[in-house]
Enzyme design. Structure first.
Site, short mmCIF file in Angstrom:
data_model
loop_
_atom_site.label_atom_id
_atom_site.label_comp_id
_atom_site.label_asym_id
_atom_site.label_seq_id
_atom_site.Cartn_x
_atom_site.Cartn_y
_atom_site.Cartn_z
CB CYS A 4 -108.72 1.71 -135.91
SG CYS A 4 -106.95 1.62 -136.17
N GLY A 93 -98.36 -12.24 -134.85
CA GLY A 93 -98.40 -11.49 -133.59
C GLY A 93 -98.97 -10.09 -133.73
CG HIS A 98 -103.85 1.63 -138.63
ND1 HIS A 98 -104.79 2.67 -138.69
CD2 HIS A 98 -102.77 2.08 -139.33
CE1 HIS A 98 -104.30 3.67 -139.39
NE2 HIS A 98 -103.06 3.34 -139.79
CG HIS A 100 -98.22 -1.45 -136.44
ND1 HIS A 100 -99.49 -2.02 -136.52
CD2 HIS A 100 -97.51 -2.21 -135.60
CE1 HIS A 100 -99.51 -3.09 -135.74
NE2 HIS A 100 -98.32 -3.24 -135.17
P1 5GP Z 1 -98.39 -5.42 -132.98
O1 5GP Z 1 -98.35 -6.45 -131.88
O2 5GP Z 1 -99.78 -5.25 -133.55
O3 5GP Z 1 -97.35 -5.62 -134.03
O4 5GP Z 1 -97.96 -4.07 -132.29
C1 5GP Z 1 -98.84 -3.18 -131.70
C2 5GP Z 1 -97.99 -2.26 -130.88
O5 5GP Z 1 -98.76 -1.13 -130.55
C3 5GP Z 1 -97.52 -2.88 -129.54
O6 5GP Z 1 -96.10 -2.87 -129.50
C4 5GP Z 1 -98.15 -1.99 -128.48
O7 5GP Z 1 -97.31 -1.77 -127.37
C5 5GP Z 1 -98.45 -0.72 -129.24
N1 5GP Z 1 -99.62 0.01 -128.75
C6 5GP Z 1 -100.85 -0.51 -128.49
N2 5GP Z 1 -101.68 0.46 -128.06
C7 5GP Z 1 -100.97 1.61 -128.07
C8 5GP Z 1 -101.29 2.96 -127.73
O8 5GP Z 1 -102.41 3.30 -127.34
N3 5GP Z 1 -100.30 3.87 -127.86
C9 5GP Z 1 -99.05 3.54 -128.28
N4 5GP Z 1 -98.15 4.53 -128.35
N5 5GP Z 1 -98.71 2.29 -128.63
C10 5GP Z 1 -99.66 1.33 -128.51
ZN ZN Z 2 -106.80 2.54 -138.24
#
Ligand code: 5GP
Ligand code: ZN
Length: 114
Positions: A4, A93, A98, A100
Site C-alpha cells: 500500500c 473514483g 487506503h 483518505h
Molecule cells: P483517490 O483517487 O484514491 O481518491 O485519491 C488518491 C490520491 O492520492 C490522488 O489524488 C493522487 O494524486 C494521490 N497520490 C497517489 N500516489 C501518491 C503519492 O505517492 N504521494 C502523494 N503525495 N500522493 C499520491
Molecule cells: Zn495502507
C-alpha cells in the site's frame, strides 16, 4: 499492508510533503494537486475504504475532521472555504485503497463534480 503506497508514506519509505502528524493520522500534500491547496488526511491504521469502517474505527473519522479543522485554519482557508472529499470504490473514483480524505481549497471549486 506491504504493497500500500499510503502505508509506505506513513513508514517514510515513500517521501511526502507532510503537513501534520500525530499518533493516529497523517496529512500530506497530494502529489497531483487539483487546487492551490490539496492535501490528504489518512489514518495510520490501514483501513481500505469507508466501507470498512465499524463502530470502533469510525472514531478516527471524527479525529480526522478535527485535524482538518486545525489545518485549514493554519492555511488560512477556513473562512474562504474548501471541500472535503472521500472517494469510495471504483465508481467513486478511489485509486488508492487506503481510506483518505481530500481537502481542496485556495480557489473557487466547481460543483457538481463530473
Ligand atoms: P483517490 O483517487 O484514491 O481518491 O485519491 C488518491 C490520491 O492520492 C490522488 O489524488 C493522487 O494524486 C494521490 N497520490 C497517489 N500516489 C501518491 C503519492 O505517492 N504521494 C502523494 N503525495 N500522493 C499520491
Ligand atoms: Zn495502507
Amino acid at each position: 499492508m506491504d504493497d500500500c503506497i499510503f502505508c509506505k508514506i506513513i513508514k517514510g519509505e515513500i517521501p511526502s510533503k507532510k503537513i501534520y502528524e500525530d499518533e493516529d493520522v497523517i496529512a500530506f500534500n497530494d502529489i497531483n494537486p487539483e487546487a492551490p491547496i490539496h492535501f490528504l488526511v489518512i489514518p495510520k491504521k490501514h483501513i481500505e475504504s469507508v466501507n470498512h469502517i465499524d463502530e470502533e474505527s469510525s472514531k478516527v473519522i471524527a479525529h480526522i475532521f478535527n485535524v482538518i479543522n486545525k489545518i485549514v485554519r493554519e492555511l488560512n482557508i477556513a473562512d474562504t472555504g474548501y471541500r472535503i472529499i472521500n472517494n469510495c470504490g471504483v465508481d467513486g473514483g478511489q485509486t488508492v485503497n487506503h481510506m483518505h480524505f481530500h481537502v481542496l481549497g485556495g480557489r473557487e471549486l466547481k460543483w457538481p463534480p463530473g
